[in-house]
Design a protein around this motif. Structure first.
Motif, mmCIF file in Angstrom:
data_model
loop_
_atom_site.group_PDB
_atom_site.id
_atom_site.type_symbol
_atom_site.label_atom_id
_atom_site.label_comp_id
_atom_site.label_asym_id
_atom_site.label_seq_id
_atom_site.Cartn_x
_atom_site.Cartn_y
_atom_site.Cartn_z
ATOM 1 N N GLY A 34 -14.002 -25.577 25.807
ATOM 2 C CA GLY A 34 -13.339 -24.848 24.667
ATOM 3 C C GLY A 34 -14.246 -23.376 24.619
ATOM 4 N N ASP A 35 -14.729 -23.530 23.582
ATOM 5 C CA ASP A 35 -15.724 -21.882 23.179
ATOM 6 C C ASP A 35 -17.236 -22.484 23.135
ATOM 7 O OD1 ASP A 35 -15.565 -23.473 20.676
ATOM 8 O OD2 ASP A 35 -15.157 -21.656 19.510
ATOM 9 N N ALA A 36 -17.447 -23.490 23.799
ATOM 10 C CA ALA A 36 -18.942 -23.974 23.836
ATOM 11 C C ALA A 36 -19.982 -22.823 24.176
ATOM 12 C CB ALA A 36 -19.280 -25.019 24.880
ATOM 13 N N ALA A 37 -20.995 -22.616 23.690
ATOM 14 C CA ALA A 37 -21.501 -21.407 23.701
ATOM 15 C C ALA A 37 -22.489 -21.243 25.247
ATOM 16 C CB ALA A 37 -22.712 -21.254 22.732
ATOM 17 N N HIS A 38 -22.859 -22.220 25.786
ATOM 18 C CA HIS A 38 -23.431 -22.175 26.959
ATOM 19 C C HIS A 38 -23.358 -23.693 27.826
ATOM 20 C CE1 HIS A 38 -25.898 -20.830 30.372
ATOM 21 N NE2 HIS A 38 -26.853 -21.698 29.993
ATOM 22 N N THR A 39 -22.415 -23.754 28.696
ATOM 23 C CA THR A 39 -22.451 -24.737 29.748
ATOM 24 C C THR A 39 -22.597 -23.939 31.104
ATOM 25 O OG1 THR A 39 -19.858 -24.377 29.727
ATOM 26 C CG2 THR A 39 -20.882 -25.840 28.050
ATOM 27 N N PRO A 40 -23.902 -24.179 31.621
ATOM 28 C CA PRO A 40 -24.072 -23.330 33.016
ATOM 29 C C PRO A 40 -23.334 -23.460 34.007
ATOM 30 C CG PRO A 40 -26.071 -24.746 31.843
ATOM 31 C CD PRO A 40 -24.791 -25.130 31.153
ATOM 32 N N LEU A 41 -23.364 -22.606 34.863
ATOM 33 C CA LEU A 41 -22.631 -22.537 36.187
ATOM 34 C C LEU A 41 -23.260 -23.582 37.073
ATOM 35 C CD1 LEU A 41 -22.158 -18.768 37.029
ATOM 36 C CD2 LEU A 41 -20.834 -20.357 35.648
ATOM 37 N N THR A 42 -22.419 -24.283 37.786
ATOM 38 C CA THR A 42 -22.705 -25.171 38.866
ATOM 39 C C THR A 42 -23.236 -24.325 40.163
ATOM 40 O OG1 THR A 42 -20.494 -25.322 39.676
ATOM 41 C CG2 THR A 42 -21.186 -26.905 38.178
ATOM 42 N N ARG A 43 -23.586 -24.965 41.231
ATOM 43 C CA ARG A 43 -23.773 -24.067 42.392
ATOM 44 C C ARG A 43 -22.423 -23.586 42.940
ATOM 45 N NH1 ARG A 43 -27.234 -27.832 46.327
ATOM 46 N NH2 ARG A 43 -25.747 -29.401 45.264
ATOM 47 N N ALA A 44 -21.312 -24.311 42.639
ATOM 48 C CA ALA A 44 -19.927 -23.868 43.291
ATOM 49 C C ALA A 44 -19.631 -22.661 42.554
ATOM 50 C CB ALA A 44 -19.005 -24.890 43.091
ATOM 51 N N GLY A 45 -20.099 -22.771 41.044
ATOM 52 C CA GLY A 45 -19.635 -21.606 40.225
ATOM 53 C C GLY A 45 -20.360 -20.367 40.543
ATOM 54 N N PHE A 46 -21.931 -20.502 41.099
ATOM 55 C CA PHE A 46 -22.498 -19.351 41.390
ATOM 56 C C PHE A 46 -21.851 -18.849 42.788
ATOM 57 C CE2 PHE A 46 -26.045 -20.546 38.458
ATOM 58 C CZ PHE A 46 -26.092 -19.507 37.915
ATOM 59 N N ALA A 47 -21.424 -19.670 43.603
ATOM 60 C CA ALA A 47 -20.785 -19.089 44.589
ATOM 61 C C ALA A 47 -19.410 -18.580 44.479
ATOM 62 C CB ALA A 47 -20.663 -20.517 45.849
ATOM 63 N N GLN A 48 -18.817 -18.845 43.546
ATOM 64 C CA GLN A 48 -17.554 -18.253 43.158
ATOM 65 C C GLN A 48 -17.693 -16.873 42.527
ATOM 66 O OE1 GLN A 48 -15.955 -21.163 40.358
ATOM 67 N NE2 GLN A 48 -15.741 -22.493 42.184
ATOM 68 N N ALA A 49 -18.933 -16.643 41.877
ATOM 69 C CA ALA A 49 -19.274 -15.540 41.228
ATOM 70 C C ALA A 49 -19.849 -14.643 42.389
ATOM 71 C CB ALA A 49 -20.292 -15.750 40.263
ATOM 72 N N ASP A 50 -20.303 -15.083 43.259
ATOM 73 C CA ASP A 50 -20.916 -14.208 44.694
ATOM 74 C C ASP A 50 -19.703 -13.887 45.292
ATOM 75 O OD1 ASP A 50 -23.682 -13.665 45.311
ATOM 76 O OD2 ASP A 50 -23.496 -15.411 46.585
ATOM 77 N N GLU A 51 -18.728 -14.614 45.411
ATOM 78 C CA GLU A 51 -17.433 -14.259 46.021
ATOM 79 C C GLU A 51 -16.765 -12.953 45.384
ATOM 80 O OE1 GLU A 51 -15.141 -17.770 46.475
ATOM 81 O OE2 GLU A 51 -16.488 -18.514 48.140
#
Length: 218
Positions: A34-51
């Protein structure tokens, strides 16, 4: 004939690159974010941001003339920070707006999908949308708030990069492209894309310059 959104903004100046943030710890744990203020990226999430950053650099080049917009949530801002490195832009120039946040899930927010399903049945609807919680936000309410942001930014010159979320971005893209109003959800909802994807909207028409690799539908 399908009903269509009646709140489509006037033709926008410039182009909009609307992107989903990368995978988060809540996505990986199968929790309703939902609209949770901060649920950090995982390593996979950072890799997706990189791509995503590499893809946008290929489309836009270095130091493109972009207005940077983001949901104020940590996961959206983390995604934007990685993209800015690739584009050689200053992350501190980004603007945030609470109207770009994810659907508010009320008392279901933060809970495990499985626990909520045990209580109320399926919460994932056909097409990958989320069932609104009884005390949460409706899709029509999402359309109203993102539509307000679209109206307020319609005359801004130049291109925009907007980092937001799975459900709210689908509604916003639906409004931007005049998609049919979903008879169940009561709002225009565009097709879902994986996390780390970006949609380009120009003159009311959408294309997908980069398809992400995230697994979470919402």
């Amino acid at each position: 004939m399908d009903a269509r959104s009646t709140d489509i903004p006037a033709l926008r100046k410039g182009r909009d690159f609307v992107a989903r943030h990368g995978e988060t710890v809540f996505n990986a744990a199968h929790r309703l974010q939902g609209d949770a203020a901060h649920t950090p990226l995982t390593r996979a999430g950072f890799a997706q941001a990189d791509e995503l950053g590499r893809a946008l650099r290929g489309v836009l080049g270095v130091k493109p003339a972009l207005t940077l917009w983001s949901s104020p949530t940590g996961r959206a801002l983390q995604t934007l920070a990685v993209i800015c490195e690739h584009l050689e832009l200053d992350w501190h120039d980004a603007r945030t707006d609470p109207r770009l946040v994810e659907i508010h899930m009320g008392s279901w927010g933060g809970r495990y999908y499985a626990d909520v399903v045990d209580e109320v049945g399926p919460v994932m609807l056909p097409g990958g949308t989320l069932k609104p919680s009884p005390d949460g936000e409706t899709y029509a309410e999402i359309a109203a708030r993102v539509g307000g942001w679209l109206v307020d930014t319609a005359e801004d010159p130049g291109d925009r990069l907007v980092i937001m979320h799975g459900i709210s971005s689908r509604v916003m893209l639906g409004v931007m492209t005049g998609a049919a109003i979903d008879p169940v959800l009561g709002a225009p909802v565009a097709k879902g894309l994986p996390q780390g994807s970006v949609t380009l909207v120009e003159n009311g028409r959408a294309t997908v310059p980069h398809l992400g690799t995230g697994f979470a539908p919402a």
